[in-house]
Design a protein around this motif. Structure first.
Motif, PDB file in Angstrom:
ATOM      1  N   GLN A 172       0.563  -1.124   0.617  1.00 31.13           N
ATOM      2  CA  GLN A 172      -0.326  -0.015  -0.294  1.00 31.13           C
ATOM      3  C   GLN A 172       1.407   1.607  -0.101  1.00 31.13           C
ATOM      4  N   VAL A 173       2.509   1.383  -0.183  1.00 29.68           N
ATOM      5  CA  VAL A 173       3.343   2.495  -0.467  1.00 29.68           C
ATOM      6  C   VAL A 173       3.657   2.394  -1.627  1.00 29.68           C
ATOM      7  N   VAL A 174       3.891   3.876  -1.989  1.00 28.46           N
ATOM      8  CA  VAL A 174       4.712   4.285  -2.843  1.00 28.46           C
ATOM      9  C   VAL A 174       5.560   4.688  -2.955  1.00 28.46           C
ATOM     10  N   ILE A 175       6.721   4.854  -3.243  1.00 23.73           N
ATOM     11  CA  ILE A 175       8.088   5.788  -3.106  1.00 23.73           C
ATOM     12  C   ILE A 175       8.691   5.885  -4.589  1.00 23.73           C
ATOM     13  N   VAL A 176       8.525   7.090  -4.552  1.00 17.42           N
ATOM     14  CA  VAL A 176       9.336   7.440  -5.895  1.00 17.42           C
ATOM     15  C   VAL A 176      10.131   8.170  -5.606  1.00 17.42           C
ATOM     16  N   SER A 177      11.301   8.177  -6.523  1.00 19.70           N
ATOM     17  CA  SER A 177      12.770   9.143  -6.900  1.00 19.70           C
ATOM     18  C   SER A 177      12.594   9.671  -7.902  1.00 19.70           C
ATOM     19  N   GLY A 178      13.683  10.234  -8.406  1.00 16.78           N
ATOM     20  CA  GLY A 178      14.476  10.713  -9.103  1.00 16.78           C
ATOM     21  C   GLY A 178      15.407  10.304  -9.952  1.00 16.78           C
ATOM     22  N   ILE A 179      16.177  10.848 -10.194  1.00 17.89           N
ATOM     23  CA  ILE A 179      17.984  10.950 -10.525  1.00 17.89           C
ATOM     24  C   ILE A 179      18.366  11.129 -10.003  1.00 17.89           C
ATOM     25  N   GLY A 180      19.872  10.544  -9.480  1.00 17.25           N
ATOM     26  CA  GLY A 180      20.252  11.492  -8.425  1.00 17.25           C
ATOM     27  C   GLY A 180      21.354   9.487  -7.298  1.00 17.25           C
TER      28      GLY A 180
ATOM     29  N   THR B 148      10.779  -2.829  -0.127  1.00 17.15           N
ATOM     30  CA  THR B 148       9.650  -3.803  -0.745  1.00 17.15           C
ATOM     31  C   THR B 148       8.566  -2.917  -1.049  1.00 17.15           C
ATOM     32  N   CYS B 149       8.203  -1.680  -1.634  1.00 17.57           N
ATOM     33  CA  CYS B 149       7.120  -1.107  -1.157  1.00 17.57           C
ATOM     34  C   CYS B 149       7.293  -0.878  -2.871  1.00 17.57           C
ATOM     35  N   TYR B 150       6.081  -0.971  -2.939  1.00 15.28           N
ATOM     36  CA  TYR B 150       5.861  -0.617  -4.814  1.00 15.28           C
ATOM     37  C   TYR B 150       7.103   1.347  -5.206  1.00 15.28           C
ATOM     38  N   GLY B 151       7.784   0.256  -6.561  1.00 12.41           N
ATOM     39  CA  GLY B 151       8.299   2.447  -6.172  1.00 12.41           C
ATOM     40  C   GLY B 151       8.186   2.343  -7.535  1.00 12.41           C
TER      41      GLY B 151
ATOM     42  N   VAL C  74       5.533  12.655 -11.010  1.00 13.99           N
ATOM     43  CA  VAL C  74       5.334  11.069 -11.271  1.00 13.99           C
ATOM     44  C   VAL C  74       3.934  10.680 -10.237  1.00 13.99           C
ATOM     45  N   ALA C  75       4.926  11.305  -8.362  1.00 10.03           N
ATOM     46  CA  ALA C  75       4.160  10.805  -7.437  1.00 10.03           C
ATOM     47  C   ALA C  75       2.694  11.220  -7.292  1.00 10.03           C
ATOM     48  N   LEU C  76       2.599  12.482  -7.706  1.00 10.06           N
ATOM     49  CA  LEU C  76       1.167  13.112  -7.744  1.00 10.06           C
ATOM     50  C   LEU C  76       0.144  11.996  -8.550  1.00 10.06           C
ATOM     51  N   GLY C  77       0.542  11.705 -10.109  1.00 10.03           N
ATOM     52  CA  GLY C  77      -0.302  10.690 -10.328  1.00 10.03           C
ATOM     53  C   GLY C  77      -0.329  10.014 -10.056  1.00 10.03           C
TER      54      GLY C  77
ATOM     55  N   LEU D 154      -3.448   5.139  -1.805  1.00 10.62           N
ATOM     56  CA  LEU D 154      -2.634   4.330  -1.519  1.00 10.62           C
ATOM     57  C   LEU D 154      -1.475   5.370  -1.090  1.00 10.62           C
ATOM     58  N   THR D 155      -0.339   5.372   0.030  1.00  9.82           N
ATOM     59  CA  THR D 155       0.185   6.290   0.750  1.00  9.82           C
ATOM     60  C   THR D 155       1.622   6.169  -0.553  1.00  9.82           C
ATOM     61  N   ILE D 156       2.399   7.641  -0.469  1.00  9.71           N
ATOM     62  CA  ILE D 156       3.234   7.799  -1.758  1.00  9.71           C
ATOM     63  C   ILE D 156       4.206   8.633  -1.007  1.00  9.71           C
ATOM     64  N   ILE D 157       5.072   8.392  -1.285  1.00  8.34           N
ATOM     65  CA  ILE D 157       6.237   8.854  -0.037  1.00  8.34           C
ATOM     66  C   ILE D 157       7.543   9.217  -1.182  1.00  8.34           C
ATOM     67  N   ALA D 158       7.553  10.593  -1.785  1.00  7.42           N
ATOM     68  CA  ALA D 158       8.387  10.916  -3.264  1.00  7.42           C
ATOM     69  C   ALA D 158       9.841  11.808  -2.340  1.00  7.42           C
ATOM     70  N   VAL D 159      10.913  10.630  -3.117  1.00  6.56           N
ATOM     71  CA  VAL D 159      12.253  11.119  -2.510  1.00  6.56           C
ATOM     72  C   VAL D 159      13.244  11.810  -3.790  1.00  6.56           C
TER      73      VAL D 159
END
Length: 265
Positions: free
Chosen positions: A45-53, A62-65, A76-79, A87-92
């Motif tokens: 139920q968790v999605v972690i989104v990151s950019g380049i770097g 083990t979360c969705y990413g 992407v996180a907003l979408g 879903l619980t969204i964590i952006a990094v």
């Protein structure tokens, strides 16, 4: 709240980080595992989104990413949040990824009060591309691209987020994993846009561990995070920019479109 090693293991993938030994991001990853454990969140139920770097956290959990393009973490996180608000969204993102090429997206995420947590891992430069200056590079800091020091005024992320309308803003130090885990957990639970500005040293190009160990301090006991002007003063004062924990938290009714008619999780 203590989180045992077995609980943290639940969120670890088989992929191991390849960061430089001593990188502050190790502390952030550990704190993220601890925060997820504190909240007893289901990895599915968790999605972690990151950019380049260097901040490729999704691969290590083990979360969705989703590992997105440079500067495109927020859209992407907003979408993902718009497609499934439950879903619980964590952006990094790093300081360059967030405040340079991704600055426009970051600005509107704060303004719209999008219901997600954003972890900004700040090492004051572009580390993956070998140490060039970033928006948070300090005026007298020398880098490969500013050998005589940066001539530009550095951006202060917490002040920027507060002024732009973020309803939860905090700052912590990656070496304080337990404290950081508590802040990340609060950010995840906050029903609106939550920024956690994390001082995460780069041991290879700009090692600030000793500096932050001396400067990082708790906000005073009588500090009121709902006082907007006080929050701006503390966030923008160079003598206090090591102040840790929640700097700003809105006491006003939330206006986030993603929280009007949906549950947090």
């Amino acid at each position: 709240m203590a989180v045992d090693a077995q609980t943290r293991e639940k969120y670890k993938s088989e992929v191991k980080p390849i960061w430089c030994p001593g990188c502050g991001d190790f502390g952030v990853l550990t704190a993220t595992f601890m925060a997820l454990g504190m909240l007893k969140l289901d990895p599915e139920q968790v999605v972690i989104v990151s950019g380049i770097g260097c901040r490729t956290l999704p691969a290590f959990t083990t979360c969705y990413g989703f590992h997105s393009l440079h500067g495109r973490t927020m859209p992407v996180a907003l979408g993902v949040k718009a497609a499934n608000p439950d879903l619980t969204i964590i952006a990094v993102g790093g300081d360059g990824d967030t405040l340079a090429i991704g600055g426009n997206h970051f600005m509107h995420a704060c303004r719209r009060n999008i219901n997600l947590a954003y972890l900004l891992l700040d090492n004051n430069l572009y580390a993956l591309t070998k140490g060039q200056a970033s928006p948070t590079t300090l005026p007298m800091q020398t880098t490969d691209s500013t050998p005589y020091g940066s001539y530009e005024t550095d951006v202060e992320p917490c002040t920027l987020a507060i002024v732009l309308g973020a309803t939860f803003v905090a700052r912590e130090f990656s070496a304080r994993a337990k404290k950081l885990a508590e802040i990340i957990a609060q950010a995840i639970e906050h029903p609106g846009f939550a920024l956690v500005h994390i001082l995460s040293p780069c041991v290879t190009f700009f090692d600030t561990y000793d500096l932050y160990k001396q400067q990082v301090a708790e906000l005073p006991p009588d500090y009121d995070p709902t006082d907007l002007q006080q929050a701006i003063r503390y966030a923008s004062d160079p003598e206090r920019n090591g102040s840790a924990c929640c700097i700003a938290r809105s006491a006003l009714p939330l206006k986030s479109a993603s929280t009007r008619s949906t549950k947090r999780r």
